[in-house]
Design a protein around this motif. Structure first.
Motif, PDB file in Angstrom:
ATOM      1  N   ASP A 170      -9.383   5.067 -19.271  1.00 23.34           N
ATOM      2  CA  ASP A 170      -8.305   4.077 -19.270  1.00 23.34           C
ATOM      3  C   ASP A 170      -8.842   2.680 -19.567  1.00 23.34           C
ATOM      4  O   ASP A 170      -8.247   1.925 -20.354  1.00 23.34           O
TER       5      ASP A 170
ATOM      6  N   LEU B 173     -11.128   9.931 -15.652  1.00 23.88           N
ATOM      7  CA  LEU B 173     -10.072   9.452 -16.535  1.00 23.88           C
ATOM      8  C   LEU B 173      -9.877   7.946 -16.417  1.00 23.88           C
ATOM      9  O   LEU B 173      -9.506   7.276 -17.395  1.00 23.88           O
TER      10      LEU B 173
ATOM     11  N   SER C  86     -10.376  12.686 -11.800  1.00 20.40           N
ATOM     12  CA  SER C  86      -9.500  11.519 -11.675  1.00 20.40           C
ATOM     13  C   SER C  86      -9.177  11.311 -10.203  1.00 20.40           C
ATOM     14  O   SER C  86      -9.395  12.192  -9.361  1.00 20.40           O
TER      15      SER C  86
ATOM     16  N   SER D  74      -3.424  13.323 -15.957  1.00 21.89           N
ATOM     17  CA  SER D  74      -2.539  13.029 -17.083  1.00 21.89           C
ATOM     18  C   SER D  74      -1.243  13.812 -17.010  1.00 21.89           C
ATOM     19  O   SER D  74      -0.164  13.287 -17.341  1.00 21.89           O
TER      20      SER D  74
ATOM     21  N   ARG E 240      -3.412  10.399 -22.961  1.00 22.95           N
ATOM     22  CA  ARG E 240      -3.725   9.514 -21.830  1.00 22.95           C
ATOM     23  C   ARG E 240      -3.579   8.047 -22.226  1.00 22.95           C
ATOM     24  O   ARG E 240      -3.061   7.231 -21.447  1.00 22.95           O
TER      25      ARG E 240
END
Length: 245
Positions: free
Chosen positions: A99, A95, A158, A164, A133
């Protein structure tokens, strides 16, 4: 509005990310929507959805969500081979890499002379999760998250406490959560888990459930529901016109 499209290759910390840009074919400045695709990347249904949104007066950015894991321009098929590859990509990319993609997309949108600098997010399936997210970033003013997978189950890689679901309370923009009640990927218990978390965290959100299956927006295949799709497009356009104008 009549629309036009092209693509740009955006540099991110994890590699070059091809991003398809759809926008009104007229002069002016328009807010941007980052539109996150399914695991299959930019298929024909995804391109048609982006065109619909652009026709309502938005600059729509469609990134290749697994650009690190595939050659530029990869589109996976809606078949078992494509599904297996896409799911493997989903479970491989952390994740945190999504980002940093979002940061690059926001910076790109703000650099465009035909953008106002206001940015929202939208997505379907894994893209619904990525829109959710993306809203962790304060530059995302609103997010429309359509049958978002893997939020309730914490099945995407993650760092500890950076999933999330756990970070729901960090989202400050408005969320639009849309679900199909017959979606096996997000069953009743999973949806209720997310709903309760949004309430607990005090998020600004709307919540809509339809009698529909997973991917009911995709205009290919037997699960497509055109009546519901039109309703959801209208809901999303209203959200973004209100929050991004």
């Amino acid at each position: 509005m009549i629309t036009t499209s092209d693509f740009h290759d955006i540099e991110t910390p994890t590699g070059t990310m091809r991003t398809y840009v759809y926008r009104p074919n007229e002069t002016g400045n328009f807010p941007a929507i980052i539109f996150y695709s399914e695991i299959f990347q930019q298929t024909a249904p995804i391109a048609r959805t982006a065109t619909i949104l652009a026709g309502h007066g938005f600059v729509v950015l469609v990134p290749e969500v697994f650009h690190e894991l595939n050659p530029i321009g990869t589109v996976l098929g809606y078949d078992d081979e494509g599904k297996d590859k896409g799911n493997n990509d989903k479970w491989t990319k952390p994740l945190e890499a999504h980002d940093s993609d979002t940061v690059a997309l926001i910076d790109f949108a703000k650099s465009l002379d035909y953008c106002t600098g206001k940015v929202g997010a939208m997505g379907v399936c894994i893209g619904g999760h990525l829109a959710f997210r993306a809203a962790l970033n304060p530059n995302i003013l609103a997010a429309s998250c359509l049958y978002a997978t893997d939020i309730h189950s914490d099945t995407l890689p993650s760092e500890k406490d950076n999933d999330s679901f756990s970070r729901t309370g960090d989202i400050k923009g408005e969320l639009q959560m849309v679900w199909g009640k017959q979606d096996p990927h997000v069953p009743d218990a999973g949806r209720m888990k997310i709903h309760q978390q949004l309430l607990n965290c005090g998020n600004h959100f709307s919540w809509t459930e339809f009698n529909a299956q997973h991917a009911f927006m995709r205009d290919e295949g037997e699960r497509y529901d055109p009546v519901l799709a039109i309703r959801v497009y209208t809901m999303a356009v209203e959200l973004f016109q209100r929050t991004l104008r």
